[in-house]
Write an enzyme that holds these catalytic residues in place. Structure first.
Site, PDB file in Angstrom:
ATOM      1  CG  HIS A 230     -13.229 -44.461  65.233  1.00 44.88           C
ATOM      2  ND1 HIS A 230     -12.823 -45.732  64.875  1.00 44.88           N
ATOM      3  CD2 HIS A 230     -13.898 -43.972  64.152  1.00 44.88           C
ATOM      4  CE1 HIS A 230     -13.227 -46.012  63.657  1.00 44.88           C
ATOM      5  NE2 HIS A 230     -13.864 -44.960  63.188  1.00 44.88           N
ATOM      6  CG  ASN A 276     -18.674 -49.007  63.471  1.00 43.81           C
ATOM      7  OD1 ASN A 276     -18.116 -49.675  64.326  1.00 43.81           O
ATOM      8  ND2 ASN A 276     -18.598 -49.306  62.181  1.00 43.81           N
ATOM      9  CG  ASP A 303     -16.447 -40.962  64.084  1.00 41.94           C
ATOM     10  OD1 ASP A 303     -16.628 -40.605  62.902  1.00 41.94           O
ATOM     11  OD2 ASP A 303     -16.678 -42.120  64.493  1.00 41.94           O
ATOM     12  CG  HIS A 307     -26.682 -40.758  60.573  1.00 36.31           C
ATOM     13  ND1 HIS A 307     -26.325 -41.203  59.322  1.00 36.31           N
ATOM     14  CD2 HIS A 307     -25.740 -41.251  61.427  1.00 36.31           C
ATOM     15  CE1 HIS A 307     -25.225 -41.927  59.409  1.00 36.31           C
ATOM     16  NE2 HIS A 307     -24.843 -41.960  60.680  1.00 36.31           N
ATOM     17  N   GLY A 322     -23.566 -43.648  64.322  1.00 38.58           N
ATOM     18  CA  GLY A 322     -22.893 -42.357  64.385  1.00 38.58           C
ATOM     19  C   GLY A 322     -23.656 -41.295  65.149  1.00 38.58           C
TER      20      GLY A 322
END
Length: 427
Positions: A230, A276, A303, A307, A322
């Site tokens: 990333h 991130n 990525d 959550h 995220g």
């Protein structure tokens, strides 16, 4: 049984859409009707794109230890719905896949609950603590995809150098989350206009680029394949470009959200825009586009980082980093890259199929005679709104909710078997 994908379009070598029937015979791709008299199941795909199954080299499945966020089952369902037939699972689970036994557990769990191909990463260091190297040879034998401590950067240059030497010995890649901990200073968003306006601690760009600059030289010394996760800053792109020119074996990926968003697009203190690396400045976003187009950046990876809604409700300063991406990647990129004529359809498909597969030596990612029948069928004309409540992923944490996109997967085949059909799971 043979499956005939009838009257769809495939991309030829020049990137032109050509109408062609595609057959699935014994789990392999064929462009010739079989001679046998066995039953042929016809799947009508007229006007739709028939592509090699999408490949995502950067996914967080959370299991074991984070099943409230995602499981191998739900994450692979989300992958199938997004058209991904091969995904690589990051090792920041609890426990970490840092031993042969834990890797074997992961492989068994994937076999019993996965809906697409899952290639699990092993960690570089025991428990991802950045100190003691794992047994690379044993983990490779147990099925590790590559080695990474993704989620944290390896802080010791010596540990990283030794890791690269071991990886070179077993002919595997070291995949790096690049972040210098001493430069974070509690940052939660990019150090720039947004952090200043909202009085939030910022994560500077050099936090990422300084690790990449260190690592490319270590990779040169070790003779290792070094892959950068990333990429997010203009300085990082510059370092990777210079390293490639110097003949260092470095590859890199970029995420859809860093291509489509920058700090200027964050509407307020919405933690669905917290990831991130963070959304950087507009000039960083422009450098990522340039790097992707000129080959400095090799491919796109989501990525995917689910959550819970409760965690994300803690606010920009305290919520975890995220966002999810498996179910929205293709329509978002097709709408905002291909439909806007910034890139061609062939370029986008290549960045999501053959290029990640080639980077890691996978058999997936190609639509060729005799290749594995991992196939995604996409309706390039279908237009609808992204609805996070309809996600098959447990994670609903996306900044793209409500965006209207074109180009939605309608069928996903893995190893010749239909695993997802628009609106329903089939396997």
């Amino acid at each position: 049984m043979t499956i005939k994908l009838e009257s769809g379009f495939i991309l030829d070598g020049n990137g032109k859409l050509v109408e062609k029937d595609v057959f699935i015979v014994n789990g392999k791709i064929s462009f010739t009707a079989p001679n046998s008299t066995e039953d042929v199941k016809i799947v009508e795909v007229k006007g739709k794109l028939v592509s090699a199954g999408l490949v995502d080299a950067h996914v967080h499945l959370r299991e074991p230890g984070g099943e409230q966020k995602e499981t191998i089952e739900t994450g692979t369902l989300a992958a199938a719905a997004g058209g991904f037939t091969t995904i690589a699972a990051m090792p920041n689970t609890r426990p970490v896949p840092d031993t042969k036994e834990q890797m074997e557990w992961m492989q068994d769990r994937i076999k019993t609950t996965g809906h697409v191909r899952v290639r699990p990463y092993a960690s570089i260091t025991t428990r991802q603590l950045g100190k003691e190297l794992t047994d690379f040879a044993a983990l490779k034998a147990a099925g590790a995809f590559a080695f990474t401590d993704d989620g944290v950067g390896v802080q010791s240059a010596d540990v990283m150098l030794q890791a690269m030497k071991k990886a070179a010995e077993v002919k595997m890649a070291v995949v790096a989350h690049c972040e210098e901990d001493t430069l974070i200073h509690g940052g939660c968003v990019h150090e720039g206009k947004f952090s200043a306006e909202h009085n939030l601690p910022g994560i500077p760009s050099v936090c990422e680029s300084v690790h990449i600059a260190r690592d490319v030289l270590l990779a040169e010394a070790a003779g290792a394949h070094y892959h950068v996760c990333h990429v997010s800053t203009k300085e990082s792109v510059r370092v990777i470009r210079d390293a490639k020119k110097a003949g260092i074996n470095v590859t890199a990926e970029v995420s859809p959200h860093h291509l489509l968003l920058c700090e200027d697009d964050i509407p307020g203190l919405d933690s669905n825009y917290k990831m991130n690396p963070p959304l950087r400045a507009k000039e960083d976003q422009a450098a990522l586009w340039e790097g992707l187009l000129d080959g400095t950046i090799d491919f796109i990876a989501t990525d995917h980082a689910p959550h819970t809604e409760e965690e994300k409700a803690k606010g920009m300063d305290r919520a975890p980093l995220g966002i999810v991406g498996l179910e929205t990647a293709f329509p978002l990129l097709y709408t905002h890259m291909v439909k806007t004529e910034k890139v061609t359809l062939k370029q986008l498909v290549d960045w999501l199929t053959v290029k990640p597969a080639k980077t890691f030596g996978l058999q997936s990612g190609v639509l060729e005679e005799g290749a594995l029948a991992d196939i995604t069928v996409i309706d390039l004309e279908e237009e609808r709104e992204i609805d996070k409540e309809a996600f098959l992923s447990k994670g609903k944490n996306t900044p793209f909710n409500g965006w209207v996109c074109q180009g939605w997967p309608v069928y996903t085949f893995v190893d010749g078997k239909l695993v997802w059909e628009k609106g329903q799971v089939t396997a």
